[in-house]
Design an enzyme around this catalytic site. Structure first.
Site, PDB file in Angstrom:
ATOM      1  N   THR A   1       2.575  -6.358  -5.833  1.00 21.44           N
ATOM      2  CA  THR A   1       1.197  -6.665  -5.450  1.00 21.44           C
ATOM      3  C   THR A   1       0.775  -7.964  -6.129  1.00 21.44           C
ATOM      4  O   THR A   1       0.719  -8.037  -7.349  1.00 21.44           O
ATOM      5  CB  THR A   1       0.261  -5.520  -5.880  1.00 21.44           C
ATOM      6  OG1 THR A   1       0.691  -4.352  -5.189  1.00 21.44           O
ATOM      7  CG2 THR A   1      -1.177  -5.813  -5.550  1.00 21.44           C
TER       8      THR A   1
ATOM      9  N   LEU B   1     -12.682  11.121  -0.675  1.00 16.77           N
ATOM     10  CA  LEU B   1     -14.073  11.459  -0.979  1.00 16.77           C
ATOM     11  C   LEU B   1     -14.136  12.680  -1.887  1.00 16.77           C
ATOM     12  O   LEU B   1     -15.073  13.462  -1.808  1.00 16.77           O
ATOM     13  CB  LEU B   1     -14.849  11.725   0.328  1.00 16.77           C
ATOM     14  CG  LEU B   1     -15.242  10.496   1.146  1.00 16.77           C
ATOM     15  CD1 LEU B   1     -15.946  10.900   2.443  1.00 16.77           C
ATOM     16  CD2 LEU B   1     -16.149   9.544   0.352  1.00 16.77           C
ATOM     17  N   HIS B   2     -13.109  12.857  -2.728  1.00 15.61           N
ATOM     18  CA  HIS B   2     -13.154  13.947  -3.700  1.00 15.61           C
ATOM     19  C   HIS B   2     -13.759  13.410  -4.986  1.00 15.61           C
ATOM     20  O   HIS B   2     -13.176  12.537  -5.640  1.00 15.61           O
ATOM     21  CB  HIS B   2     -11.749  14.484  -3.994  1.00 15.61           C
ATOM     22  CG  HIS B   2     -11.102  15.083  -2.797  1.00 15.61           C
ATOM     23  ND1 HIS B   2     -11.534  16.257  -2.245  1.00 15.61           N
ATOM     24  CD2 HIS B   2     -10.082  14.648  -2.014  1.00 15.61           C
ATOM     25  CE1 HIS B   2     -10.804  16.533  -1.179  1.00 15.61           C
ATOM     26  NE2 HIS B   2      -9.916  15.565  -1.012  1.00 15.61           N
ATOM     27  N   ALA B   3     -14.931  13.949  -5.325  1.00 21.25           N
ATOM     28  CA  ALA B   3     -15.562  13.514  -6.574  1.00 21.25           C
ATOM     29  C   ALA B   3     -14.751  14.042  -7.754  1.00 21.25           C
ATOM     30  O   ALA B   3     -14.151  15.117  -7.676  1.00 21.25           O
ATOM     31  CB  ALA B   3     -16.992  14.036  -6.621  1.00 21.25           C
TER      32      ALA B   3
ATOM     33  N   GLU C   1       2.994  -2.923  -0.308  1.00 19.33           N
ATOM     34  CA  GLU C   1       3.282  -1.482  -0.187  1.00 19.33           C
ATOM     35  C   GLU C   1       1.987  -0.687  -0.327  1.00 19.33           C
ATOM     36  O   GLU C   1       1.045  -1.145  -0.966  1.00 19.33           O
ATOM     37  CB  GLU C   1       4.302  -1.058  -1.250  1.00 19.33           C
ATOM     38  CG  GLU C   1       3.964  -1.439  -2.684  1.00 19.33           C
ATOM     39  CD  GLU C   1       3.008  -0.512  -3.380  1.00 19.33           C
ATOM     40  OE1 GLU C   1       2.918   0.644  -2.936  1.00 19.33           O
ATOM     41  OE2 GLU C   1       2.358  -0.942  -4.344  1.00 19.33           O
ATOM     42  N   PHE C   2       1.985   0.500   0.273  1.00 17.38           N
ATOM     43  CA  PHE C   2       0.800   1.369   0.194  1.00 17.38           C
ATOM     44  C   PHE C   2       1.224   2.762  -0.256  1.00 17.38           C
ATOM     45  O   PHE C   2       0.804   3.766   0.309  1.00 17.38           O
ATOM     46  CB  PHE C   2       0.099   1.418   1.562  1.00 17.38           C
ATOM     47  CG  PHE C   2      -0.322   0.068   2.069  1.00 17.38           C
ATOM     48  CD1 PHE C   2      -1.496  -0.529   1.622  1.00 17.38           C
ATOM     49  CD2 PHE C   2       0.473  -0.630   2.975  1.00 17.38           C
ATOM     50  CE1 PHE C   2      -1.875  -1.788   2.072  1.00 17.38           C
ATOM     51  CE2 PHE C   2       0.101  -1.889   3.434  1.00 17.38           C
ATOM     52  CZ  PHE C   2      -1.084  -2.472   2.981  1.00 17.38           C
ATOM     53  N   LEU C   3       2.113   2.816  -1.256  1.00 17.29           N
ATOM     54  CA  LEU C   3       2.682   4.098  -1.681  1.00 17.29           C
ATOM     55  C   LEU C   3       1.792   4.780  -2.709  1.00 17.29           C
ATOM     56  O   LEU C   3       1.371   4.149  -3.666  1.00 17.29           O
ATOM     57  CB  LEU C   3       4.063   3.881  -2.311  1.00 17.29           C
ATOM     58  CG  LEU C   3       5.064   3.071  -1.508  1.00 17.29           C
ATOM     59  CD1 LEU C   3       6.327   2.844  -2.330  1.00 17.29           C
ATOM     60  CD2 LEU C   3       5.383   3.784  -0.203  1.00 17.29           C
TER      61      LEU C   3
ATOM     62  N   CYS D   1      -2.544   1.314  -9.840  1.00 14.09           N
ATOM     63  CA  CYS D   1      -2.978   0.365  -8.803  1.00 14.09           C
ATOM     64  C   CYS D   1      -4.480   0.114  -8.773  1.00 14.09           C
ATOM     65  O   CYS D   1      -4.910  -1.030  -8.901  1.00 14.09           O
ATOM     66  CB  CYS D   1      -2.529   0.855  -7.430  1.00 14.09           C
ATOM     67  SG  CYS D   1      -0.759   0.778  -7.219  1.00 14.09           S
TER      68      CYS D   1
END
Ligand code: UDX
Length: 438
Positions: free
Chosen positions: A122, A253-255, A151-153, A263
């Site tokens: 990145t 959207l888990h608080a 990458e989006f791992l 990352c």
């Protein structure tokens, strides 16, 4: 195709192993001799579910090798990936590109064949052009194409993310480079994975914008959770209610206690710095970074309040210390702020984590490590869940109640329905539920 992956860290190793599983011939180049020895013997130096099986299979089927020699590995390579680390630089938060540029220099000195050089690390906008300039300056006659392929791992589900991505992003400068990238990712065609082809700067920006947006989503719901605690309302239902709007979407959207990991903290900071450098301030993300930093500390206060305003002389059982489940990664984990603040406030800590203890021991002083949740709870004055490992999702709460000296149960990940906790005779402190009654 013959692929070389420079750097067998988290991203390089997962990508290298998965490319070999696609059927490509892969050599991962790693300079750390300890890591190299482990990898050569089929041992995975990181915790990532499923990676060990794929590694072993592809080594034994002859598609995957490990080497410490860049020069011999890159001979006849169709594609060379740079997947070395880009840690946040101490002091100013910029991504430290030393390893990337060192690799570019080494490639420039040793490149002998026509090839495509792809950045997976990145890197901030503009880095790929700089890599190209460095290689050209070392070797003016080298024939190569430069590509950005972020990458989006997610740690813990990296194999799944690699094999079933939402999209593949490739930033290129020529149709030839695009062809090579399409060939590398051809096995994903069967799933009709979108391959998005852009210029270099767009691909670089997509990576940062994606991570910053997700970090913003989490931070947004965390602030809504704070509001629910004051006004009444249940943040989980609010998240569901807004997430069902397809323009918003229900994921991330888990608080909780704030985002951590390798990352989001690093990439949000780097985006802020890039915005400053180019005179395009990223004010929303600046706020996200500040709010998330403060949140970790706020969680310690929340625990202290749940313990009656003081933890002096109290023993607190902590379940889960890694930044999220299914990883041994402790980087920027909320526990690294919460636990020292509790200790500073006079608490003693007994903690457990299914995979993180070895790493956590190096980073957290004064913690008594035990093997499981019940041993941690035994004789403790309060129990806190910081990381939502599966092992902590199905606790026998009546047993926990018997083991604790009080009834203080703190769930920073909202994994237990309040009724279940109350039925066991415990009191509940959780995130963003203003209307629950203990
Ligand atoms: C992230 C991105 O998801 C991935 O695409 C990118 O390439 C690398 O960074 P990762 O850091 O492995 O992956 O973990 P992720 O699952 O995204 O979680 C990051 C942090 O956010 C964790 O601390 C997690 O607990 C937190 N989180 C996530 C929340 O608090 N709430 C959520 O709803 C989701």
């Amino acid at each position: 195709m013959k692929i070389v992956m420079i750097g067998a860290g988290y991203v390089g190793l997962v990508s290298g192993v998965c490319f070999s599983d696609f059927g490509h011939q892969v050599i991962c180049v790693e300079k750390d001799q300890t890591k190299l020895a482990k990898l050569r013997s089929g041992e995975v130096p990181i915790f990532e579910p499923g990676l060990d099986i794929l590694l072993e299979r592809n080594i034994s089927e002859g598609r995957l090798e490990f080497s410490d020699s860049l020069a011999s590995s890159i001979v006849d390579a169709d594609a060379i990936f740079i997947a070395v680390g880009t840690p946040a630089r101490r002091g100013d938060g910029f991504a430290d590109l030393t390893y990337v540029y060192d690799t570019a220099r080494e490639l420039g000195e040793k490149l002998s064949t026509d090839t495509v050089i792809i950045t997976k690390s990145t890197v901030p906008v503009g880095t790929n052009r700089e890599i190209k300039r460095i290689i050209n300056s070392c070797s003016p006659s080298a024939a190569f194409e430069i590509v950005s392929n972020p990458e989006f791992l997610r740690e813990g589900s990296a194999i799944e993310d690699f094999m079933r991505p939402d999209r593949v992003v490739v930033g290129v400068e020529s149709p030839e480079a695009e062809d090579v990238m399409r060939n590398i990712y051809r096995p994903l065609n069967i799933r009709e994975t979108p391959v998005m082809v852009t210029d270099l700067e767009t691909a670089e920006t997509i990576k940062y914008a994606a991570n910053a947006f997700l970090a913003m989503k989490i931070t947004f719901i965390n602030e809504i959770a704070d509001l629910c605690e004051k006004t009444g309302g249940d943040v989980q239902q609010v998240a569901k209610g807004i997430g069902l709007d397809t323009r918003i979407g229900g994921k991330f959207l888990h608080a909780g206690p704030g985002y951590g990991g390798s990352c989001f903290p690093k990439d949000t900071l780097a985006l802020v710095q890039t915005g400053e450098r180019y005179g395009a301030p990223q004010r929303i993300i600046e706020t996200v970074v500040a709010v998330n930093d403060a949140r970790k500390s706020d969680m310690a206060d929340k625990i202290i309040m749940a313990c009656g305003g003081s933890v002096k002389g109290k023993r607190i059982a902590v379940l889960g210390v890694t930044f999220k489940p299914n990883t041994d990664d402790m980087r920027d984990a909320p526990s690294l702020v919460i636990i020292p603040e509790l200790i500073a406030a006079g608490a003693s800590i007994t903690a457990c984590d299914p995979e993180g203890v070895d790493e956590a021991r190096k980073l957290l002083n004064g913690v008594d490590w035990v093997d499981d949740a019940y041993t941690a709870a035994d004789g403790a004055d309060a129990l806190v869940i910081i990381t939502e490992w599966n092992a902590f999702r199905g606790l026998d709460l009546s047993r926990i109640k018997e083991l604790l000296t009080t009834s203080v149960f703190i769930d920073l990940r909202n994994i237990y329905p309040p009724k279940e906790v109350f039925d066991a005779g415990l009191t509940l402190t959780c995130i963003g539920k203003g209307t629950i009654e203990s």
